[in-house]
Design a protein around this motif. Sequence first.
Motif, mmCIF file in Angstrom:
data_model
loop_
_atom_site.group_PDB
_atom_site.id
_atom_site.type_symbol
_atom_site.label_atom_id
_atom_site.label_comp_id
_atom_site.label_asym_id
_atom_site.label_seq_id
_atom_site.Cartn_x
_atom_site.Cartn_y
_atom_site.Cartn_z
ATOM 1 N N VAL A 236 0.726 -1.221 0.001
ATOM 2 C CA VAL A 236 -0.050 -0.071 0.091
ATOM 3 C C VAL A 236 0.883 1.274 -0.055
ATOM 4 C CG1 VAL A 236 -1.988 1.207 1.127
ATOM 5 C CG2 VAL A 236 -1.722 -1.278 1.337
ATOM 6 N N LEU A 237 0.425 2.193 -0.859
ATOM 7 C CA LEU A 237 1.097 3.670 -0.701
ATOM 8 C C LEU A 237 -0.080 4.529 -0.385
ATOM 9 C CD1 LEU A 237 3.270 5.683 -1.337
ATOM 10 C CD2 LEU A 237 2.273 5.888 -3.876
ATOM 11 N N ASP A 238 0.250 4.949 0.825
ATOM 12 C CA ASP A 238 -0.724 6.023 1.453
ATOM 13 C C ASP A 238 -0.388 7.415 0.991
ATOM 14 O OD1 ASP A 238 -2.803 7.094 2.788
ATOM 15 O OD2 ASP A 238 -2.002 6.959 4.486
ATOM 16 N N GLY A 244 -1.553 9.351 9.566
ATOM 17 C CA GLY A 244 -1.600 7.670 9.375
ATOM 18 C C GLY A 244 -2.782 7.151 9.283
ATOM 19 N N GLY A 245 -3.863 7.905 9.128
ATOM 20 C CA GLY A 245 -5.179 7.189 9.320
ATOM 21 C C GLY A 245 -5.650 6.163 8.477
ATOM 22 N N PHE A 246 -5.444 6.485 7.282
ATOM 23 C CA PHE A 246 -5.697 5.114 6.159
ATOM 24 C C PHE A 246 -4.384 4.311 6.271
ATOM 25 C CE2 PHE A 246 -8.313 8.183 3.968
ATOM 26 C CZ PHE A 246 -9.574 7.244 3.748
ATOM 27 N N ALA A 247 -3.155 4.842 6.558
ATOM 28 C CA ALA A 247 -2.125 3.933 6.535
ATOM 29 C C ALA A 247 -2.277 2.828 7.742
ATOM 30 C CB ALA A 247 -0.790 4.746 6.626
ATOM 31 N N SER A 281 5.411 -0.891 13.357
ATOM 32 C CA SER A 281 6.666 -0.358 12.755
ATOM 33 C C SER A 281 7.348 -1.469 11.740
ATOM 34 C CB SER A 281 7.754 -0.284 13.762
ATOM 35 O OG SER A 281 7.890 -1.176 14.741
ATOM 36 N N GLU A 282 6.906 -2.763 11.788
ATOM 37 C CA GLU A 282 7.245 -3.718 10.715
ATOM 38 C C GLU A 282 6.512 -3.771 9.694
ATOM 39 O OE1 GLU A 282 7.741 -7.540 12.154
ATOM 40 O OE2 GLU A 282 9.266 -7.071 14.126
ATOM 41 N N VAL A 283 5.424 -3.152 9.679
ATOM 42 C CA VAL A 283 4.489 -3.038 8.349
ATOM 43 C C VAL A 283 4.469 -1.517 7.694
ATOM 44 C CG1 VAL A 283 2.181 -3.197 7.627
ATOM 45 C CG2 VAL A 283 2.902 -4.772 9.347
ATOM 46 N N VAL A 284 4.331 -0.474 8.675
ATOM 47 C CA VAL A 284 4.275 0.793 8.165
ATOM 48 C C VAL A 284 5.550 1.533 8.145
ATOM 49 C CG1 VAL A 284 2.781 2.798 8.284
ATOM 50 C CG2 VAL A 284 1.829 0.628 8.916
ATOM 51 N N THR A 285 5.988 2.337 7.110
ATOM 52 C CA THR A 285 6.775 3.316 7.367
ATOM 53 C C THR A 285 6.316 4.628 6.787
ATOM 54 O OG1 THR A 285 7.615 3.010 4.862
ATOM 55 C CG2 THR A 285 8.762 1.429 6.705
ATOM 56 N N VAL A 286 6.845 5.975 7.336
ATOM 57 C CA VAL A 286 6.463 6.878 6.851
ATOM 58 C C VAL A 286 7.418 8.014 6.646
ATOM 59 C CG1 VAL A 286 6.337 7.910 9.221
ATOM 60 C CG2 VAL A 286 4.924 8.931 7.585
ATOM 61 N N GLU A 287 7.403 8.795 5.552
ATOM 62 C CA GLU A 287 8.256 9.788 5.199
ATOM 63 C C GLU A 287 7.870 11.244 4.843
ATOM 64 O OE1 GLU A 287 9.584 9.071 0.602
ATOM 65 O OE2 GLU A 287 8.882 7.247 1.578
ATOM 66 N N GLU A 288 8.808 12.294 5.007
ATOM 67 C CA GLU A 288 8.307 13.594 4.781
ATOM 68 C C GLU A 288 8.732 13.803 3.105
ATOM 69 O OE1 GLU A 288 9.774 17.810 6.064
ATOM 70 O OE2 GLU A 288 10.320 16.431 7.239
ATOM 71 N N ALA A 289 7.729 14.053 2.421
ATOM 72 C CA ALA A 289 8.101 14.138 0.685
ATOM 73 C C ALA A 289 6.830 14.777 0.403
ATOM 74 C CB ALA A 289 8.521 12.940 0.393
ATOM 75 N N ASN A 290 7.128 15.389 -0.834
ATOM 76 C CA ASN A 290 5.942 15.986 -1.711
ATOM 77 C C ASN A 290 5.364 14.898 -2.561
ATOM 78 O OD1 ASN A 290 4.604 17.230 -3.842
ATOM 79 N ND2 ASN A 290 5.553 19.274 -3.445
ATOM 80 N N VAL A 291 3.950 14.649 -2.284
ATOM 81 C CA VAL A 291 3.445 13.641 -2.747
ATOM 82 C C VAL A 291 3.532 13.536 -4.328
ATOM 83 C CG1 VAL A 291 1.139 12.291 -3.295
ATOM 84 C CG2 VAL A 291 1.904 12.965 -0.988
#
Length: 408
Positions: A236-238, A244-247, A281-291
């Motif tokens: 999944v790409l959220d 993190g609602g949908f993620a 944390s083993e499933v979801v990663t998050v990053e600061e970036a312009n979509v």
Amino acid sequence: MRTFTKLIINKKAERLALTGHPWVYGEEVVRTEGEYETGDLVDVYTEKGRYIGTGFANDISKIRVRLVSRNANDCFDEAFWQRRVSYAAAYRRTVMKGRDFECCRLIHGDADGMPGLTVDRYNDILVARTLCYGTDAVKKRIFKALVGVLNEYGVAISGIYERNDVKVRDLDGLAQHKGWYEADFLPEPPATVVTTINENGVLYDVDVENGQKTGFFLDQKYNRAAAARLAAGKRVLDCFTHTGGFALNAAAGGALSVRAVDISAEAVRQTEANIYKNGLSEVVTVEEANVFDVLTELTEKKKKDYDFIILDPPAFAKSAKALHNARRGYKEINLKAMRILPRGGYLATCSCSHFMTDELFRRMLAEAAADSGVSLRQIEGRQQSPDHPILWNAGETGYLKFYLFQVV
């Protein structure tokens, strides 16, 4: 005998008012019989003397009158607002069952007959936003009634936090501010502005002082659950993840992996906290970036790294003037998502802008699909959750469009 000042409206306003729309614009007022001040209740009549309703007047705002009643026998005392609050709360208990009632919207402005007022519940904390001068003047009665009704339901409210820190208040002649509301019917304010809610079995920290809107986007609650039902075994790409609602819903639904992206450093920080709070944390990663940059890079690489993409952007169109550029933005992210997905992949896409109507949104999606050389197999078409009710006679109350597709 009526004692309120009369505002006489033109034919155009009369036609709209008779459909049940609750607003009268300044240019629609033909004449005034009597004097009034901003925030006063006034009666609205047609040129032929037909009573339309009673509402809060404001010469500062483009909306001259916001109707609160169409019953000439109403007396706008404490009992009147008590009834309004009781109706609103009873409705939420009906449509938001069990744990869903613990975090939901309790008052949704015109849809509940309390113009310009939003009240969201996060466990024992209420967060209020008042955008109407007249409603702001009677908010103490409304808040007191709401605390009392919830107490009858066995819910003890520990505090009401006001999020009146928005520029739109300026349009009604109201000062901006935020902070705990103090009143004799409330205890001492809580020591913290952060509370933890449970949505669809996922835990989130909600900062009622600094979070967007009132702290959390409650209107997507059931849409996130719908997306989670498709997530099992998916990559999944959220996009525009916010906190993190949908993620996290996708991860809780059994996603193989989830990459969450947001341009806000604070949103990323909060998402990271929510990831660890739920042990994901083993499933979801998050990053600061312009979509937009992320989607462009993935499109150019022509790799099919994801088989489920979620697009939950902010309101690109905050006014009618911004609609053209907003439409381009919506089309760009959807077109690229469709190109990135493999055949048989899944797309969740939405718009929270009232100005981007469902018809325009669907047309844009159809054009994006055609330009991408794919077909869209619709799984579901949804709207905001029912604690944000839509009045059919006031189109402004319906704003959220949400679609789930398989790309084939």
